[in-house]
Design an enzyme around this catalytic site. Structure first.
Site, PDB file in Angstrom:
ATOM      1  N   SER A   8       0.840  -1.194   0.000  1.00 17.88           N
ATOM      2  CA  SER A   8       0.000   0.000   0.000  1.00 17.88           C
ATOM      3  C   SER A   8       0.876   1.246   0.000  1.00 17.88           C
ATOM      4  O   SER A   8       1.661   1.475   0.921  1.00 17.88           O
ATOM      5  CB  SER A   8      -0.892   0.016   1.242  1.00 17.88           C
ATOM      6  OG  SER A   8      -1.408   1.320   1.416  1.00 17.88           O
ATOM      7  N   HIS A  33      -1.115  -1.340  -4.333  1.00 17.64           N
ATOM      8  CA  HIS A  33      -2.404  -1.035  -3.704  1.00 17.64           C
ATOM      9  C   HIS A  33      -2.459   0.465  -3.438  1.00 17.64           C
ATOM     10  O   HIS A  33      -1.568   1.040  -2.804  1.00 17.64           O
ATOM     11  CB  HIS A  33      -2.560  -1.819  -2.402  1.00 17.64           C
ATOM     12  CG  HIS A  33      -3.891  -1.643  -1.748  1.00 17.64           C
ATOM     13  ND1 HIS A  33      -5.023  -2.325  -2.150  1.00 17.64           N
ATOM     14  CD2 HIS A  33      -4.292  -0.847  -0.730  1.00 17.64           C
ATOM     15  CE1 HIS A  33      -6.046  -1.966  -1.394  1.00 17.64           C
ATOM     16  NE2 HIS A  33      -5.636  -1.050  -0.521  1.00 17.64           N
ATOM     17  N   ASP A  35      -4.728   3.676  -2.046  1.00 16.13           N
ATOM     18  CA  ASP A  35      -5.843   4.015  -1.164  1.00 16.13           C
ATOM     19  C   ASP A  35      -6.324   5.443  -1.401  1.00 16.13           C
ATOM     20  O   ASP A  35      -5.622   6.405  -1.107  1.00 16.13           O
ATOM     21  CB  ASP A  35      -5.391   3.869   0.299  1.00 16.13           C
ATOM     22  CG  ASP A  35      -5.167   2.415   0.668  1.00 16.13           C
ATOM     23  OD1 ASP A  35      -6.122   1.635   0.555  1.00 16.13           O
ATOM     24  OD2 ASP A  35      -4.030   2.063   1.053  1.00 16.13           O
ATOM     25  N   MET A  37      -8.973   8.272  -0.362  1.00 15.81           N
ATOM     26  CA  MET A  37      -9.860   8.630   0.761  1.00 15.81           C
ATOM     27  C   MET A  37     -10.394  10.044   0.584  1.00 15.81           C
ATOM     28  O   MET A  37      -9.643  10.938   0.195  1.00 15.81           O
ATOM     29  CB  MET A  37      -9.068   8.570   2.072  1.00 15.81           C
ATOM     30  CG  MET A  37      -8.420   7.237   2.328  1.00 15.81           C
ATOM     31  SD  MET A  37      -7.473   7.295   3.847  1.00 15.81           S
ATOM     32  CE  MET A  37      -6.775   5.647   3.857  1.00 15.81           C
ATOM     33  N   HIS A  66      -8.268   1.203  -4.320  1.00 16.00           N
ATOM     34  CA  HIS A  66      -9.260   0.991  -3.254  1.00 16.00           C
ATOM     35  C   HIS A  66      -9.930   2.330  -2.965  1.00 16.00           C
ATOM     36  O   HIS A  66      -9.318   3.229  -2.381  1.00 16.00           O
ATOM     37  CB  HIS A  66      -8.498   0.442  -2.019  1.00 16.00           C
ATOM     38  CG  HIS A  66      -9.330   0.303  -0.788  1.00 16.00           C
ATOM     39  ND1 HIS A  66      -8.763   0.055   0.451  1.00 16.00           N
ATOM     40  CD2 HIS A  66     -10.668   0.366  -0.582  1.00 16.00           C
ATOM     41  CE1 HIS A  66      -9.723  -0.030   1.358  1.00 16.00           C
ATOM     42  NE2 HIS A  66     -10.881   0.173   0.770  1.00 16.00           N
ATOM     43  N   MET A  68     -12.168   4.641  -1.008  1.00 18.10           N
ATOM     44  CA  MET A  68     -12.864   4.880   0.267  1.00 18.10           C
ATOM     45  C   MET A  68     -13.548   6.230   0.154  1.00 18.10           C
ATOM     46  O   MET A  68     -13.183   7.206   0.811  1.00 18.10           O
ATOM     47  CB  MET A  68     -11.855   4.850   1.429  1.00 18.10           C
ATOM     48  CG  MET A  68     -11.415   3.444   1.791  1.00 18.10           C
ATOM     49  SD  MET A  68      -9.888   3.420   2.728  1.00 18.10           S
ATOM     50  CE  MET A  68      -8.700   3.379   1.397  1.00 18.10           C
ATOM     51  N   MET A 137     -11.733  -5.782   4.846  1.00 23.75           N
ATOM     52  CA  MET A 137     -10.950  -4.868   5.700  1.00 23.75           C
ATOM     53  C   MET A 137     -10.676  -5.581   7.024  1.00 23.75           C
ATOM     54  O   MET A 137     -11.592  -6.055   7.683  1.00 23.75           O
ATOM     55  CB  MET A 137     -11.731  -3.578   5.986  1.00 23.75           C
ATOM     56  CG  MET A 137     -11.863  -2.604   4.819  1.00 23.75           C
ATOM     57  SD  MET A 137     -10.335  -2.178   3.975  1.00 23.75           S
ATOM     58  CE  MET A 137      -9.329  -1.535   5.296  1.00 23.75           C
ATOM     59  N   ASP A 175      -6.874  -6.453   3.904  1.00 22.03           N
ATOM     60  CA  ASP A 175      -6.275  -5.114   3.981  1.00 22.03           C
ATOM     61  C   ASP A 175      -6.300  -4.569   5.405  1.00 22.03           C
ATOM     62  O   ASP A 175      -7.369  -4.292   5.955  1.00 22.03           O
ATOM     63  CB  ASP A 175      -7.072  -4.185   3.048  1.00 22.03           C
ATOM     64  CG  ASP A 175      -6.442  -2.812   2.901  1.00 22.03           C
ATOM     65  OD1 ASP A 175      -5.370  -2.566   3.488  1.00 22.03           O
ATOM     66  OD2 ASP A 175      -7.040  -1.987   2.179  1.00 22.03           O
TER      67      ASP A 175
END
Ligand code: DX5
Ligand code: ZN
Length: 215
Positions: A8, A33, A35, A37, A66, A68, A137, A175
């Protein structure tokens, strides 16, 4: 054959991202990966498509993005253009999940669905045949470096059973809080892809740590 680690970038050095991307290129990692957000769905803000576009230029492995964020559908095309290969959306942020998963696949990306720690695996029963991966998660999303939630093993067993019956090609990704101590047990339980940020980027030898986290 399909089991591997996805580092990540959330824990990477944002001032020297190229160095960390090259390290991952040289390592045994299978995917990057990434992330995203929004500060609404989760209490933290990370980065978005413009940064991913630059990562894509040097990354030599698929980008596992991913999301979020709330209303993720508004951005599917933008993430495709930025270079996402796999787009994962939260069950909790997607009231029309079947439509969303179909839209991701129609854009030519692999589609994944993420469950927060408290969300039951049983809720996947009527979407499991449509997805390429399920991301469980194992911490509450929003931050790197949190403690692994042990109930995740129970969810992996439940999910594995569902996948074997309904969609054997679907990958199980985990994750949060993954380290060199729990990795083997997670693969053994049925995980295919392990996301790891903190344990890789705080180690003295990230390449070696990726090796230790690999299947
Ligand atoms: C958390 C993110 C994770 C995070 C994992 O919301 O989805 O991908 O970066 O980080 P570690 O491995 O540090 O728990
Ligand atoms: Zn993540």
């Amino acid at each position: 054959m399909k089991k591997f680690v996805a580092p990540s970038l959330l824990s990477a050095d944002f001032a020297c991202l190229e160095k960390d991307i090259e390290m991952i290129n040289q390592s045994q990692a299978g995917w990057f990966h990434i992330d995203v957000m929004d500060g609404v769905f989760v209490p933290n803000i990370s980065f978005g498509p413009p940064v991913i576009k630059h990562i894509k230029k040097i990354a030599q492995k698929p980008l596992d993005v991913h999301l979020m964020i709330i209303n993720p559908d508004r951005y599917f095309e933008v993430f495709k253009e930025a270079g996402a290969d796999i787009l994962t959306i939260h069950y909790e942020a997607s009231p029309h999940l079947h439509r969303s998963v179909s839209a991701i696949k129609n854009l030519g990306m692999k589609a994944g669905v993420v469950l927060n720690p408290h969300t039951s695996v049983a809720l996947l029963e009527n979407i499991i045949i449509d997805v390429d991966l399920i991301l469980l998660m194992s911490v509450n999303p929003g931050f790197g470096g949190q403690k692994f939630i042990e109930n995740t093993y129970y969810k992996i067993f439940q999910l594995k059973e569902m996948i074997e019956k309904r969609n054997p090609d679907c990958l199980i990704e985990i994750d949060g809080g993954v380290d060199t101590i729990n990795a083997a047990k997670l693969y053994q339980a049925g995980a295919d892809v392990l996301v790891a940020g903190n344990s890789i980027f705080t180690s003295n030898n990230p390449i070696e740590t990726i090796k230790l986290l690999s299947y």
